[in-house]
Enzyme design. Sequence first.
Site, PDB file in Angstrom:
ATOM      1  N   GLU A 112      -4.974   2.657  -3.508  1.00 55.31           N
ATOM      2  CA  GLU A 112      -3.516   2.564  -3.621  1.00 55.31           C
ATOM      3  C   GLU A 112      -2.992   1.279  -3.005  1.00 55.31           C
ATOM      4  O   GLU A 112      -1.882   1.190  -2.517  1.00 55.31           O
ATOM      5  CB  GLU A 112      -2.862   3.805  -3.041  1.00 55.31           C
ATOM      6  CG  GLU A 112      -2.923   4.195  -1.617  1.00 55.31           C
ATOM      7  CD  GLU A 112      -4.024   3.795  -0.643  1.00 55.31           C
ATOM      8  OE1 GLU A 112      -5.068   3.267  -1.040  1.00 55.31           O
ATOM      9  OE2 GLU A 112      -3.798   4.019   0.550  1.00 55.31           O
ATOM     10  N   ASP A 115       0.861  -1.192   0.000  1.00 52.96           N
ATOM     11  CA  ASP A 115       0.000   0.000   0.000  1.00 52.96           C
ATOM     12  C   ASP A 115       0.895   1.239   0.000  1.00 52.96           C
ATOM     13  O   ASP A 115       1.860   1.332   0.782  1.00 52.96           O
ATOM     14  CB  ASP A 115      -0.856  -0.077   1.281  1.00 52.96           C
ATOM     15  CG  ASP A 115      -1.905   1.016   1.350  1.00 52.96           C
ATOM     16  OD1 ASP A 115      -3.094   0.680   1.204  1.00 52.96           O
ATOM     17  OD2 ASP A 115      -1.536   2.180   1.582  1.00 52.96           O
TER      18      ASP A 115
HETATM   19  N1  LIG Z   1      -5.385   9.602  -7.853  1.00 53.71           N
HETATM   20  C1  LIG Z   1      -6.086   8.593  -7.379  1.00 53.71           C
HETATM   21  N2  LIG Z   1      -6.296   8.508  -6.060  1.00 53.71           N
HETATM   22  C2  LIG Z   1      -6.987   7.454  -5.585  1.00 53.71           C
HETATM   23  C3  LIG Z   1      -7.507   6.462  -6.436  1.00 53.71           C
HETATM   24  N3  LIG Z   1      -8.139   5.560  -5.660  1.00 53.71           N
HETATM   25  C4  LIG Z   1      -8.024   5.969  -4.382  1.00 53.71           C
HETATM   26  N4  LIG Z   1      -7.316   7.117  -4.310  1.00 53.71           N
HETATM   27  C5  LIG Z   1      -6.988   7.919  -3.142  1.00 53.71           C
HETATM   28  O1  LIG Z   1      -6.079   7.219  -2.307  1.00 53.71           O
HETATM   29  C6  LIG Z   1      -6.138   7.833  -1.009  1.00 53.71           C
HETATM   30  C7  LIG Z   1      -5.976   6.802   0.053  1.00 53.71           C
HETATM   31  O2  LIG Z   1      -5.906   7.415   1.278  1.00 53.71           O
HETATM   32  P1  LIG Z   1      -5.818   6.663   2.659  1.00 53.71           P
HETATM   33  O3  LIG Z   1      -6.610   5.372   2.579  1.00 53.71           O
HETATM   34  O4  LIG Z   1      -6.203   7.642   3.723  1.00 53.71           O
HETATM   35  O5  LIG Z   1      -4.338   6.210   2.802  1.00 53.71           O
HETATM   36  P2  LIG Z   1      -2.976   7.032   2.868  1.00 53.71           P
HETATM   37  O6  LIG Z   1      -3.183   8.497   2.820  1.00 53.71           O
HETATM   38  O7  LIG Z   1      -2.079   6.439   1.819  1.00 53.71           O
HETATM   39  O8  LIG Z   1      -2.444   6.653   4.296  1.00 53.71           O
HETATM   40  P3  LIG Z   1      -1.629   5.355   4.703  1.00 53.71           P
HETATM   41  O9  LIG Z   1      -2.040   4.241   3.780  1.00 53.71           O
HETATM   42  O10 LIG Z   1      -2.067   5.100   6.115  1.00 53.71           O
HETATM   43  O11 LIG Z   1      -0.183   5.702   4.603  1.00 53.71           O
HETATM   44  C8  LIG Z   1      -7.477   8.572  -0.931  1.00 53.71           C
HETATM   45  O12 LIG Z   1      -7.227   9.947  -0.909  1.00 53.71           O
HETATM   46  C9  LIG Z   1      -8.170   8.193  -2.239  1.00 53.71           C
HETATM   47  O13 LIG Z   1      -8.950   9.247  -2.759  1.00 53.71           O
HETATM   48  C10 LIG Z   1      -7.294   6.613  -7.840  1.00 53.71           C
HETATM   49  O14 LIG Z   1      -7.712   5.782  -8.668  1.00 53.71           O
HETATM   50  N5  LIG Z   1      -6.575   7.669  -8.262  1.00 53.71           N
END
Ligand SMILES: Nc1nc2c(ncn2[C@@H]2O[C@H](COP(=O)(O)OP(=O)(O)OP(=O)(O)O)[C@@H](O)[C@H]2O)c(=O)[nH]1
Length: 335
Positions: free
Chosen positions: A246, A202
């Site tokens: 992600e 992740d």
């Molecule tokens: N650009 C983009 N962003 C995405 C996509 N799918 C999910 N996201 C974003 O990925 C982010 C995931 O955030 P969190 O689950 O809070 O995780 P994080 O900020 O990486 O925090 P940790 O995993 O704890 O380090 C969110 O802001 C989602 O909007 C996508 O297809 N494209």
Amino acid sequence: MEGPATPSNETERQACVTALGLTSPEVEESFDRITRLLAQVLEVPITAFSLIDGDRQFFKSCTGLNIQETPRQVSFCGHTILQDDILVIEDATQHSGFRDNPLVQEAPHIGFYAGIPVRSPEGHKVGSLCAIDNRARAFTESMKQFIIDLRTLLENELLLRSEAIRDHLTGLYNRRHFDAVLDQEWRRALRLEGHIGLVLADIDYFKSYNDRYGHHQGDACLQRVARALRSQCRRAGDVVFRLGGEEFAILIPDSSEYGTRDLGERAKRAVKELNLPHQGAPLAQVTLSAGAVTAKSAQVPSATPKQFSRKADSLLYEAKARGRDLMVADFLTEE
Ligand SMILES: Nc1nc2c(ncn2[C@@H]2O[C@H](COP(=O)(O)OP(=O)(O)OP(=O)(O)O)[C@@H](O)[C@H]2O)c(=O)[nH]1
């Protein structure tokens, strides 16, 4: 009796079989419709869509057979995938290469066989579509044309599936397909009493990456991470998935604990070496956290694929909790 030779591209061919996720017993009407039609039109008691999968042929769909697989060594379809054209044996009891085959000598007592190779969307011959009778038969041009036409329908079905199982942003396999392939490879590990490995990875602080650089740049980052993960999969059987957002998974059939850990570490390093700036993260670059789990099926006979992936998930959670940019690895043990 001579068993079928191994194709020169067997590693890539087998990788396509694995990635199709079709070697689990789930019944699929789209394939059954085709084998049923073949049986009706050719008026044969047995038809099958079989996959040549490692040391076995697996009947994804069949009519008139109550077995799900045979050893590859005795399979007719193992021979079919070695050629481009249809393989026709009008009387197997008189054929020098097949008359002493146990499938001729014993049930299902193959007399007549006509099988045509079936290609995956990548062009590898993953299996065959075949018609079988218990007695010798003459094979006509119209029978041949009908098998060719049904093979086209079958290959179109595989093409549709291959689009449905992909994540469009990264081109990796998607979550739905992960469940199918995990289930399939878990069964394989049980059957062969082998190991299986899984890395869940992740991206760290990805929300703040999106916030800082924008969603478009976030998408580009996901694509680059996906490519980096895929580049580390050296063995053709390793499959990479985007589970959503992600989060990624690498499924590693037949993997020792060292193998799982090594691939997880390399994947993490490959992402770091992309040197993607991330001013919202402590290291000011994009990093991964990962959970890596290995199971030896014989040691956890009552475990399920769900428990296996949950274990990887909890190891990933631990990596996040311990500060990120980290991989935590462990074995699956009985709960
Ligand atoms: N650009 C983009 N962003 C995405 C996509 N799918 C999910 N996201 C974003 O990925 C982010 C995931 O955030 P969190 O689950 O809070 O995780 P994080 O900020 O990486 O925090 P940790 O995993 O704890 O380090 C969110 O802001 C989602 O909007 C996508 O297809 N494209």
